[in-house]
Design an enzyme around this catalytic site. Structure first.
Site, short mmCIF file in Angstrom:
data_model
loop_
_atom_site.label_atom_id
_atom_site.label_comp_id
_atom_site.label_asym_id
_atom_site.label_seq_id
_atom_site.Cartn_x
_atom_site.Cartn_y
_atom_site.Cartn_z
N CYS A 125 -22.24 3.91 5.58
CA CYS A 125 -22.21 4.33 4.16
C CYS A 125 -23.59 4.69 3.63
CB CYS A 125 -21.58 3.24 3.30
SG CYS A 125 -19.96 2.76 3.88
N HIS B 230 -23.50 4.02 -4.09
CA HIS B 230 -22.40 4.08 -3.12
C HIS B 230 -21.16 3.49 -3.78
CE1 HIS B 230 -19.96 3.78 0.34
NE2 HIS B 230 -20.09 2.47 0.49
N ASN C 16 -13.59 4.48 -1.22
CA ASN C 16 -14.85 4.47 -0.49
C ASN C 16 -14.79 5.55 0.61
OD1 ASN C 16 -17.00 3.94 1.21
ND2 ASN C 16 -16.69 1.73 1.27
O1 UT7 Z 1 -18.94 0.48 2.16
C1 UT7 Z 1 -19.64 -0.50 2.87
C2 UT7 Z 1 -19.82 -1.69 2.10
N1 UT7 Z 1 -18.56 -2.28 1.78
C3 UT7 Z 1 -18.51 -3.15 0.80
O2 UT7 Z 1 -19.51 -3.35 0.18
C4 UT7 Z 1 -17.22 -3.86 0.53
C5 UT7 Z 1 -17.53 -5.28 0.12
N2 UT7 Z 1 -16.38 -6.13 -0.08
C6 UT7 Z 1 -15.47 -5.94 -1.05
O3 UT7 Z 1 -15.48 -4.96 -1.76
C7 UT7 Z 1 -14.47 -7.03 -1.29
O4 UT7 Z 1 -14.83 -8.17 -0.56
C8 UT7 Z 1 -13.01 -6.63 -0.93
C9 UT7 Z 1 -12.47 -5.65 -1.97
C10 UT7 Z 1 -12.95 -6.02 0.43
C11 UT7 Z 1 -12.11 -7.86 -0.97
O5 UT7 Z 1 -12.19 -8.49 -2.27
P1 UT7 Z 1 -12.45 -10.06 -2.38
O6 UT7 Z 1 -12.41 -10.38 -3.80
O7 UT7 Z 1 -13.72 -10.36 -1.62
O8 UT7 Z 1 -11.19 -10.66 -1.65
P2 UT7 Z 1 -11.12 -11.59 -0.35
O9 UT7 Z 1 -11.37 -10.78 0.88
O10 UT7 Z 1 -11.94 -12.80 -0.58
O11 UT7 Z 1 -9.59 -11.99 -0.39
C12 UT7 Z 1 -9.04 -12.76 -1.46
C13 UT7 Z 1 -7.54 -12.89 -1.24
C14 UT7 Z 1 -7.19 -13.32 0.18
O12 UT7 Z 1 -6.07 -14.17 0.08
P3 UT7 Z 1 -6.24 -15.78 0.20
O13 UT7 Z 1 -6.87 -16.01 1.53
O14 UT7 Z 1 -7.15 -16.14 -0.95
O15 UT7 Z 1 -4.85 -16.26 0.05
C15 UT7 Z 1 -6.79 -12.04 0.86
O16 UT7 Z 1 -5.88 -12.23 1.91
O17 UT7 Z 1 -6.92 -11.62 -1.42
C16 UT7 Z 1 -6.12 -11.32 -0.28
N3 UT7 Z 1 -6.13 -9.86 -0.09
C17 UT7 Z 1 -5.25 -9.06 -0.70
N4 UT7 Z 1 -4.22 -9.30 -1.54
C18 UT7 Z 1 -3.52 -8.24 -1.99
C19 UT7 Z 1 -6.97 -9.12 0.66
N5 UT7 Z 1 -6.64 -7.82 0.56
C20 UT7 Z 1 -5.58 -7.77 -0.28
C21 UT7 Z 1 -4.79 -6.70 -0.76
N6 UT7 Z 1 -3.78 -6.99 -1.63
N7 UT7 Z 1 -5.03 -5.41 -0.43
#
Ligand code: UT7
Length: 332
Positions: A116, A259, A289
């Site tokens: 990215c 980004h 993204n």
């Molecule tokens: O481009 C390169 C750089 N990339 C980035 O900078 C991306 C950085 N990361 C992020 O933007 C975020 O971490 C994400 C958007 C990818 C994820 O958001 P988050 O708030 O960090 O969520 P998480 O991964 O901690 O997941 C929280 C919960 C989990 O469930 P449990 O374990 O708490 O029960 C996931 O399984 O949300 C669940 N989850 C979803 N639920 C519904 C993960 N993806 C989804 C989804 N829909 N699509």
């Protein structure tokens, strides 16, 4: 060696594929919801390329639009750099395909891989060629067909990404008040954290086999929470460093073009830098993204929508797999 600020952006262009995939469409594929995607990322929809539409097709269209905006012909280009992690093929480079498609017979082309952050790495590379005097007019592109690397059964990643391309024309100009002047560029990487965001399979480490295609190792794998934390830290540091190198402060910034990975990342960065959120450009609601394409697409949209005024100070900042990060300051 000419002065380090002898390089200006003289044209921008972008191309987004026609097909729109909304959050509601993704609810039919994986266990997710529009509410979750919108509140956690800010993304509402993304563009997905046609099956027969390649990264170089999108890149070439963005390039044509950038050349029109700059008022130059393909023969005027002497350098083409394409930043992508989704090349048409392992080789030849996507830049060589772009060269052929747009008829840039006098240019040399090659690709850059910095995920990215790739577009800003490519801009910095073009800047070195131009400031060093060996090239005069460069086409710098960020283009991705990330849909070719998505596991459509993984809700952690498939909701995040999209396809598209953005391009700029960069030219030698050593007048002090030239519009679009690139004032500074910084970049960095930390390979110790490579495992947090990668496509582990499909290349030489894990060549394609029936088994690893079944286990989807040839798709994007990301530790989202860890990536988020590093993104915030590195994007803030890179922004401060690029501003310092340009002799400017955060209060001088008219628009941040970050980004587009997550709206929450952009909000935290703006808050930490002390820049009001209204001075950040956001279009991830429409495109998600698109990796190396996010910044040139956003720059083109900001320019065409009249959001940029002559002399505005723009802060471009990116973070991606590697990990890699980069920032540039532009006087528009
Ligand atoms: O481009 C390169 C750089 N990339 C980035 O900078 C991306 C950085 N990361 C992020 O933007 C975020 O971490 C994400 C958007 C990818 C994820 O958001 P988050 O708030 O960090 O969520 P998480 O991964 O901690 O997941 C929280 C919960 C989990 O469930 P449990 O374990 O708490 O029960 C996931 O399984 O949300 C669940 N989850 C979803 N639920 C519904 C993960 N993806 C989804 C989804 N829909 N699509």
């Amino acid at each position: 060696m000419s002065n380090p600020c002898s390089c200006s952006i003289i044209g921008t262009g972008s191309y987004m594929p026609k097909r729109v995939v909304t959050n509601n469409d993704l609810e039919k594929l994986v266990d997710t919801s529009d509410e979750w995607i919108t509140s956690r990322t800010g993304i509402k929809e993304r563009r997905i390329a046609a099956v027969d539409e390649t990264t170089s097709d999108m890149a070439s269209e963005a390039a044509r639009r950038a050349m029109t905006s700059a008022g130059i012909r393909p023969e005027d280009l002497d350098l083409i750099i394409v930043a992508t992690v989704t090349p048409d093929m392992f080789f030849p480079s996507t830049a060589c395909f772009v060269q052929k498609k747009i008829g840039a017979i006098n240019a040399v082309g090659f690709d850059i891989s910095a995920a990215c952050s790739g577009f800003l790495f490519a801009l910095q590379t073009a800047r070195h060629f131009i400031n060093g005097g060996s090239r005069k007019t460069a086409l710098v592109i960020g283009a991705e067909k990330l849909s070719s690397l998505i596991n459509w059964e993984d809700r952690n990643t498939c909701i995040l990404f999209g396809d598209g391309a953005g391009a700029i024309i960069v030219r030698f100009d050593d007048s002090t008040d030239a519009p679009g002047k690139v004032l500074s560029s910084v970049m960095g990487s930390d390979g110790n954290l490579a495992h947090l965001l990668s496509v582990p399979g499909g290349a030489s480490a894990q060549p394609i086999t029936f088994d690893n295609v079944l286990s989807r190792t040839n798709t994007i794998h990301m530790e989202g929470r860890e990536t988020f934390k590093h993104a915030v830290t590195r994007m803030c540091q890179a922004s401060e460093e690029a501003l310092m190198q340009a002799g400017l402060k955060t209060t001088d910034v008219d628009l941040v073009i970050p980004h587009q990975a997550n709206r929450r990342i952009i909000s935290v960065i703006a808050e930490r830098l002390g820049i009001p959120e209204e001075r950040t450009f956001i279009n991830l609601d429409k495109y998600g993204n698109t990796s190396a394409a996010t910044i040139p697409v956003a720059l083109d949209e900001a320019s065409r929508s009249g959001r940029l005024k002559r002399g505005d100070i723009l802060l471009l900042v990116a973070f991606g797999g590697g990990f890699t990060w980069a920032s540039s300051v532009i006087a528009w």
